[in-house]
Design an enzyme around this catalytic site. Structure first.
Site, mmCIF file in Angstrom:
data_model
loop_
_atom_site.group_PDB
_atom_site.id
_atom_site.type_symbol
_atom_site.label_atom_id
_atom_site.label_comp_id
_atom_site.label_asym_id
_atom_site.label_seq_id
_atom_site.Cartn_x
_atom_site.Cartn_y
_atom_site.Cartn_z
ATOM 1 N N LYS A 77 0.819 -1.219 0.000
ATOM 2 C CA LYS A 77 0.000 0.000 0.000
ATOM 3 C C LYS A 77 0.849 1.264 0.000
ATOM 4 C CE LYS A 77 -0.450 0.567 5.001
ATOM 5 N NZ LYS A 77 -1.353 0.822 6.130
ATOM 6 N N ARG A 125 -5.557 -0.630 18.390
ATOM 7 C CA ARG A 125 -6.157 -0.557 17.076
ATOM 8 C C ARG A 125 -7.037 -1.800 16.949
ATOM 9 N NH1 ARG A 125 -3.004 0.171 11.312
ATOM 10 N NH2 ARG A 125 -3.366 -2.083 11.259
#
Length: 355
Positions: free
Chosen positions: A35, A128
């Protein structure tokens, strides 16, 4: 055409070879995270012919580009229920923490006569994604439900550290993941094939020989691209930090005072900037801005240039002390940190060129 990102494929290949040797030499399989450069296909060619094991990305749109790859594809961001069918069609493994999403993956895998592999994410404190490690009942209840699904394979466990809470991977906290996996295997009489111990922030543990036994996979992006481990931001031996160089053109060059005139409020992004009074300075504006890069993470190759700030489309530089007699139309070059690389490769307005 400018702005442009110059990609040195030889340096990328060097970093790829180095990280592969390091991670696989430690006994771990290697996911390369794509990414950071928006699944660029020239870099993909290097990966396809390498010894890495998996191509990993947070966007299913990027994984679609790798149709026909010999590598297994991994979706890193927790799947959206609305994309469950695409996840099954375009990834072999996905990272998950919600049983309702996993059930939708199962339904779509059954529809396409496939088995989809998942890593159940465990939160070790970075806060997270994942089931919090102390909530063992929730972990076991979730696994019990997963094991009932005929088209889902519980492939293993994973953890993410550093990206949100900046919690540094240590032998101590990663050992909790290994211990959790062992408890699961004993309780359910199963064997988990993968214990994925994090990202580029875990790489430094290899050199210190402190990666816990039992961790058998790492997901690496920044260390491969920019040559640094992200726990302590240290360069790795033999890696390049300049495989990606941003070049942009000067569109204005004038001497002006360094502090704005008049009452100041917030800028175009809602921030209240603070200005240093440098007197009259030579200011260059270059044609790139926050829409394309993170100006706080650009590093001029000319060390005597200072980045003063940016709007959407303009980057303001102080070139007063530079030994280079810049003119309008000249190009300025920058090393990029991860956030700027991510943004530049995603922007449709930054051209890529290769050498």
């Amino acid at each position: 055409m400018y702005p442009r990102l110059v990609v040195d494929l030889k340096k990328v290949k060097n970093n790829l070879d180095k990280i592969t040797e390091m991670v696989k030499g430690s006994g771990c399989s290697l996911m390369i995270v794509t990414k950071g450069y928006c699944a660029d296909m020239e870099i993909y060619k290097l990966l396809e012919n390498s010894e890495i094991d998996y191509l990993a990305d947070s966007r299913i749109q990027n994984l679609k580009k790798y149709h026909g790859t010999k590598k297994e594809r991994v979706l890193l961001r927790l799947p959206m229920i609305s994309e469950a069918e695409d996840v099954v069609l375009h990834s072999d493994i996905s990272l998950n923490s919600e049983i309702e999403t996993i059930k939708q993956l199962n339904n779509n895998a059954a529809k396409h006569n496939k088995t989809h592999k998942i890593l159940l994410m465990i939160d070790l404190g970075d806060l997270r994604e994942g089931i919090f490690y102390k909530n063992e009942d929730e972990i076991y209840e979730t696994i019990e439900e997963i094991l009932k699904l005929e088209n889902i394979e519980l492939y293993g466990l994973g953890v993410n550290l550093t990206c949100y809470g900046a919690v540094i991977p240590k032998n101590e906290n990663l050992s909790i993941l290994v211990e959790t996996a062992s408890k699961i295997e004993n309780k359910f009489n199963i064997k988990l094939k993968m214990i994925s111990g994090g990202n580029s922030s875990s790489v430094y543990l290899i050199g210190k020989n402190e990666l816990p036994r039992g961790i058998n996979n790492l997901r690496v992006g920044e260390a491969f691209l920019l040559g640094d481990e992200t726990a302590y931001s240290q360069m790795l031996d033999g890696f390049y930090d300049d495989a990606f160089i941003l070049e942009a053109e000067i569109i204005e060059l004038k001497e002006k005072q360094s502090v704005p005139v008049g009452e100041t409020g917030v800028d175009a992004f809602g921030n209240r900037p603070v200005y240093e009074d440098r007197g009259i300075i030579k200011r260059a504006i270059i044609a790139v801005g926050r829409q394309d890069v993170d100006p706080d993470n650009l590093h001029p190759i000319d060390s005597k240039i200072d980045v003063l700030g940016a709007s959407s489309d303009h980057l303001i530089l102080d070139v007063t002390k530079s030994d280079t007699p810049y003119s309008v139309g000249d190009k300025v070059s920058f090393k990029v940190s991860y956030s700027s690389l991510l943004r530049a490769t995603t922007s449709a307005y930054v051209e890529k060129t290769y050498k």
